[in-house]
Design a protein around this motif. Structure first.
Motif, PDB file in Angstrom:
ATOM      1  N   LEU A 184       7.880   5.180   8.742  1.00  0.00           N
ATOM      2  CA  LEU A 184       6.601   5.118   8.036  1.00  0.00           C
ATOM      3  C   LEU A 184       6.507   6.115   6.894  1.00  0.00           C
ATOM      4  O   LEU A 184       5.512   6.123   6.159  1.00  0.00           O
ATOM      5  CB  LEU A 184       5.448   5.371   9.014  1.00  0.00           C
ATOM      6  N   GLU A 185       7.519   6.954   6.726  1.00  0.00           N
ATOM      7  CA  GLU A 185       7.467   7.979   5.691  1.00  0.00           C
ATOM      8  C   GLU A 185       7.578   7.373   4.296  1.00  0.00           C
ATOM      9  O   GLU A 185       8.167   6.320   4.098  1.00  0.00           O
ATOM     10  CB  GLU A 185       8.594   8.996   5.897  1.00  0.00           C
ATOM     11  N   GLY A 186       6.994   8.080   3.336  1.00  0.00           N
ATOM     12  CA  GLY A 186       7.142   7.689   1.941  1.00  0.00           C
ATOM     13  C   GLY A 186       6.011   6.862   1.384  1.00  0.00           C
ATOM     14  O   GLY A 186       5.971   6.605   0.178  1.00  0.00           O
ATOM     15  N   ALA A 187       5.075   6.427   2.219  1.00  0.00           N
ATOM     16  CA  ALA A 187       3.945   5.626   1.757  1.00  0.00           C
ATOM     17  C   ALA A 187       2.787   5.821   2.735  1.00  0.00           C
ATOM     18  O   ALA A 187       2.996   6.187   3.891  1.00  0.00           O
ATOM     19  CB  ALA A 187       4.325   4.146   1.666  1.00  0.00           C
ATOM     20  N   PRO A 188       1.557   5.580   2.285  1.00  0.00           N
ATOM     21  CA  PRO A 188       0.431   5.650   3.223  1.00  0.00           C
ATOM     22  C   PRO A 188       0.635   4.671   4.383  1.00  0.00           C
ATOM     23  O   PRO A 188       1.261   3.620   4.221  1.00  0.00           O
ATOM     24  CB  PRO A 188      -0.775   5.251   2.371  1.00  0.00           C
ATOM     25  N   ALA A 189       0.110   5.022   5.537  1.00  0.00           N
ATOM     26  CA  ALA A 189       0.300   4.179   6.715  1.00  0.00           C
ATOM     27  C   ALA A 189      -0.927   4.242   7.616  1.00  0.00           C
ATOM     28  O   ALA A 189      -1.642   5.250   7.654  1.00  0.00           O
ATOM     29  CB  ALA A 189       1.538   4.605   7.494  1.00  0.00           C
ATOM     30  N   VAL A 190      -1.150   3.163   8.326  1.00  0.00           N
ATOM     31  CA  VAL A 190      -2.183   3.089   9.354  1.00  0.00           C
ATOM     32  C   VAL A 190      -1.489   2.833  10.683  1.00  0.00           C
ATOM     33  O   VAL A 190      -0.697   1.895  10.807  1.00  0.00           O
ATOM     34  CB  VAL A 190      -3.203   1.973   9.070  1.00  0.00           C
ATOM     35  N   ILE A 191      -1.773   3.678  11.659  1.00  0.00           N
ATOM     36  CA  ILE A 191      -1.232   3.511  13.002  1.00  0.00           C
ATOM     37  C   ILE A 191      -2.394   3.225  13.935  1.00  0.00           C
ATOM     38  O   ILE A 191      -3.333   4.029  14.028  1.00  0.00           O
ATOM     39  CB  ILE A 191      -0.480   4.768  13.478  1.00  0.00           C
ATOM     40  N   ALA A 192      -2.338   2.101  14.617  1.00  0.00           N
ATOM     41  CA  ALA A 192      -3.383   1.741  15.578  1.00  0.00           C
ATOM     42  C   ALA A 192      -2.821   1.854  16.987  1.00  0.00           C
ATOM     43  O   ALA A 192      -1.879   1.127  17.345  1.00  0.00           O
ATOM     44  CB  ALA A 192      -3.871   0.320  15.321  1.00  0.00           C
ATOM     45  N   LEU A 247      -7.469  -5.152  11.668  1.00  0.00           N
ATOM     46  CA  LEU A 247      -6.114  -4.642  11.446  1.00  0.00           C
ATOM     47  C   LEU A 247      -5.277  -5.648  10.676  1.00  0.00           C
ATOM     48  O   LEU A 247      -4.500  -5.279   9.793  1.00  0.00           O
ATOM     49  CB  LEU A 247      -5.461  -4.309  12.786  1.00  0.00           C
ATOM     50  N   ALA A 248      -5.427  -6.931  11.019  1.00  0.00           N
ATOM     51  CA  ALA A 248      -4.700  -7.974  10.298  1.00  0.00           C
ATOM     52  C   ALA A 248      -5.108  -8.007   8.830  1.00  0.00           C
ATOM     53  O   ALA A 248      -4.265  -8.175   7.940  1.00  0.00           O
ATOM     54  CB  ALA A 248      -4.948  -9.334  10.953  1.00  0.00           C
ATOM     55  N   ALA A 249      -6.408  -7.821   8.563  1.00  0.00           N
ATOM     56  CA  ALA A 249      -6.888  -7.820   7.175  1.00  0.00           C
ATOM     57  C   ALA A 249      -6.339  -6.615   6.414  1.00  0.00           C
ATOM     58  O   ALA A 249      -5.966  -6.733   5.237  1.00  0.00           O
ATOM     59  CB  ALA A 249      -8.410  -7.825   7.155  1.00  0.00           C
ATOM     60  N   LEU A 250      -6.272  -5.468   7.076  1.00  0.00           N
ATOM     61  CA  LEU A 250      -5.683  -4.293   6.422  1.00  0.00           C
ATOM     62  C   LEU A 250      -4.238  -4.557   6.039  1.00  0.00           C
ATOM     63  O   LEU A 250      -3.799  -4.234   4.928  1.00  0.00           O
ATOM     64  CB  LEU A 250      -5.749  -3.086   7.362  1.00  0.00           C
ATOM     65  N   PHE A 272      -3.142  -4.531   2.104  1.00  0.00           N
ATOM     66  CA  PHE A 272      -2.520  -3.311   1.609  1.00  0.00           C
ATOM     67  C   PHE A 272      -0.996  -3.320   1.639  1.00  0.00           C
ATOM     68  O   PHE A 272      -0.369  -2.442   1.046  1.00  0.00           O
ATOM     69  CB  PHE A 272      -3.038  -2.106   2.390  1.00  0.00           C
ATOM     70  N   ALA A 273      -0.383  -4.276   2.319  1.00  0.00           N
ATOM     71  CA  ALA A 273       1.077  -4.313   2.370  1.00  0.00           C
ATOM     72  C   ALA A 273       1.667  -4.465   0.968  1.00  0.00           C
ATOM     73  O   ALA A 273       2.673  -3.814   0.630  1.00  0.00           O
ATOM     74  CB  ALA A 273       1.554  -5.450   3.280  1.00  0.00           C
ATOM     75  N   ALA A 274       1.043  -5.303   0.157  1.00  0.00           N
ATOM     76  CA  ALA A 274       1.551  -5.515  -1.205  1.00  0.00           C
ATOM     77  C   ALA A 274       1.375  -4.272  -2.074  1.00  0.00           C
ATOM     78  O   ALA A 274       2.038  -4.129  -3.102  1.00  0.00           O
ATOM     79  CB  ALA A 274       0.830  -6.699  -1.847  1.00  0.00           C
ATOM     80  N   ARG A 275       0.517  -3.346  -1.655  1.00  0.00           N
ATOM     81  CA  ARG A 275       0.284  -2.115  -2.410  1.00  0.00           C
ATOM     82  C   ARG A 275       1.111  -0.954  -1.860  1.00  0.00           C
ATOM     83  O   ARG A 275       0.938   0.193  -2.263  1.00  0.00           O
ATOM     84  CB  ARG A 275      -1.205  -1.776  -2.371  1.00  0.00           C
ATOM     85  N   GLY A 276       2.004  -1.279  -0.917  1.00  0.00           N
ATOM     86  CA  GLY A 276       2.937  -0.274  -0.419  1.00  0.00           C
ATOM     87  C   GLY A 276       2.548   0.401   0.870  1.00  0.00           C
ATOM     88  O   GLY A 276       3.353   1.142   1.447  1.00  0.00           O
ATOM     89  N   ALA A 277       1.324   0.198   1.349  1.00  0.00           N
ATOM     90  CA  ALA A 277       0.884   0.831   2.596  1.00  0.00           C
ATOM     91  C   ALA A 277       1.388   0.027   3.798  1.00  0.00           C
ATOM     92  O   ALA A 277       1.510  -1.195   3.744  1.00  0.00           O
ATOM     93  CB  ALA A 277      -0.632   0.932   2.635  1.00  0.00           C
ATOM     94  N   GLN A 278       1.690   0.724   4.874  1.00  0.00           N
ATOM     95  CA  GLN A 278       2.140   0.082   6.104  1.00  0.00           C
ATOM     96  C   GLN A 278       1.039   0.147   7.155  1.00  0.00           C
ATOM     97  O   GLN A 278       0.378   1.179   7.310  1.00  0.00           O
ATOM     98  CB  GLN A 278       3.398   0.762   6.644  1.00  0.00           C
ATOM     99  N   VAL A 279       0.847  -0.940   7.857  1.00  0.00           N
ATOM    100  CA  VAL A 279      -0.106  -1.007   8.962  1.00  0.00           C
ATOM    101  C   VAL A 279       0.661  -1.471  10.195  1.00  0.00           C
ATOM    102  O   VAL A 279       1.296  -2.530  10.165  1.00  0.00           O
ATOM    103  CB  VAL A 279      -1.269  -1.978   8.662  1.00  0.00           C
ATOM    104  N   VAL A 280       0.632  -0.672  11.255  1.00  0.00           N
ATOM    105  CA  VAL A 280       1.380  -1.010  12.458  1.00  0.00           C
ATOM    106  C   VAL A 280       0.500  -0.816  13.689  1.00  0.00           C
ATOM    107  O   VAL A 280      -0.437  -0.006  13.684  1.00  0.00           O
ATOM    108  CB  VAL A 280       2.660  -0.150  12.610  1.00  0.00           C
ATOM    109  N   HIS A 320      -4.018 -14.897  15.462  1.00  0.00           N
ATOM    110  CA  HIS A 320      -3.475 -15.086  14.107  1.00  0.00           C
ATOM    111  C   HIS A 320      -3.237 -13.746  13.411  1.00  0.00           C
ATOM    112  O   HIS A 320      -3.511 -13.582  12.222  1.00  0.00           O
ATOM    113  CB  HIS A 320      -4.410 -15.961  13.262  1.00  0.00           C
ATOM    114  N   VAL A 321      -2.722 -12.798  14.184  1.00  0.00           N
ATOM    115  CA  VAL A 321      -2.443 -11.459  13.669  1.00  0.00           C
ATOM    116  C   VAL A 321      -0.937 -11.306  13.486  1.00  0.00           C
ATOM    117  O   VAL A 321      -0.165 -11.485  14.438  1.00  0.00           O
ATOM    118  CB  VAL A 321      -2.967 -10.377  14.639  1.00  0.00           C
ATOM    119  N   GLN A 322      -0.512 -10.987  12.284  1.00  0.00           N
ATOM    120  CA  GLN A 322       0.905 -10.821  11.981  1.00  0.00           C
ATOM    121  C   GLN A 322       1.279  -9.362  11.714  1.00  0.00           C
ATOM    122  O   GLN A 322       2.341  -9.071  11.183  1.00  0.00           O
ATOM    123  CB  GLN A 322       1.277 -11.687  10.776  1.00  0.00           C
TER     124      GLN A 322
END
Length: 237
Positions: free
Chosen positions: A108-116, A132-135, A139-147, A166-168
């Motif tokens: 997750l290093e190197g970019a903003p990230a959301v950890i749930a 979480l799916a909407a995040l 934001f994935a296309a803007r470089g942020a990671q959501v996991v 329907h959460v990917q």
């Protein structure tokens, strides 16, 4: 204190609580502790007139009440005291993902990230799924990671629940290890081991905690609104 925050005076940070729901955490535990009463003045006067054998039993009854109060679910303040605070680095973690490399600090290093921190058995966690799916989608296309780090042990069960919603969002399974991984070894009282979920962390590109949220808003229109705002500010940097 206002409706949405209480002050974590030891750390100088604010922990969001108002209008939130969390599995395994009791937002009113500290309030009940402060407002509990062991009997009215009239009852105390009656105790004073009791024979000695009854008076001797009174402290034991008081002790039983204290232990019952301590046995309630941990409050959000309990969790806030042992979780990584704003400005701190996240503790080292690594959990297996069903596909690809494990999800870890390094991944997750190197970019903003959301950890749930999440669980399939927690209704509050399930209410957070769509947000979480909407995040992830926004934001994935803007470089942020959501996991999602699921406290479950069966990756197929986690995938089934997320797929049904329907959460990917990428996820890993922690097999019950979330509490040990994220409380910095400061376990709560042995009889207060419930771990309130969901817990949301927003990390900066350097891995420090920029925002944390305990629980999920009960109003769907408010869910993870502050998380989105923090991600917006980080993505603009």
């Amino acid at each position: 204190m206002n409706d949405k925050y209480f002050k974590d005076t030891d750390r100088g940070t604010s922990v969001q609580v108002g209008r939130l729901a969390a599995c395994g955490a009791d937002t009113d535990a500290h309030l009940r502790w402060r407002t509990a009463r062991f009997g009215s003045a009239k009852r105390e006067a009656m105790i004073g007139r009791m024979p000695q054998r009854h008076a001797k039993a009174t402290p034991l009854r008081y002790l039983a009440i204290v232990l019952m109060l301590w046995g309630c679910k941990p409050s959000l303040q309990d969790l806030a005291n042992v979780l990584p605070a704003q400005g701190e680095m996240m503790p080292a973690f690594s959990f297996p993902a069903p596909v690809g490399a494990p999800i870890s600090n390094g991944s997750l290093e190197g970019a903003p990230a959301v950890i749930a921190l999440w669980s399939t058995t927690c209704p509050s966690s399930q209410r957070a799924m769509q947000s979480l799916a909407a995040l992830h989608a926004n934001f994935a296309a803007r470089g942020a990671q959501v996991v999602i780090l699921a406290n479950d042990s069966d990756p197929r069960a986690v995938k089934d629940v997320l797929t049904a919603g329907h959460v990917q969002t990428p996820f890993a399974v922690a097999s019950g290890a979330l509490k040990d991984a994220f409380t910095k070894g400061q376990s709560m009282l042995p009889w207060r081991q419930a771990f309130g979920l969901p817990i949301i962390f927003v990390l900066g590109a350097d891995g420090t905690v920029v925002w944390r949220q305990l629980g999920i808003e009960t109003d769907p229109s408010d869910r993870l609104l502050r998380v989105r705002q923090v991600l917006d500010s980080l993505s603009a940097l």
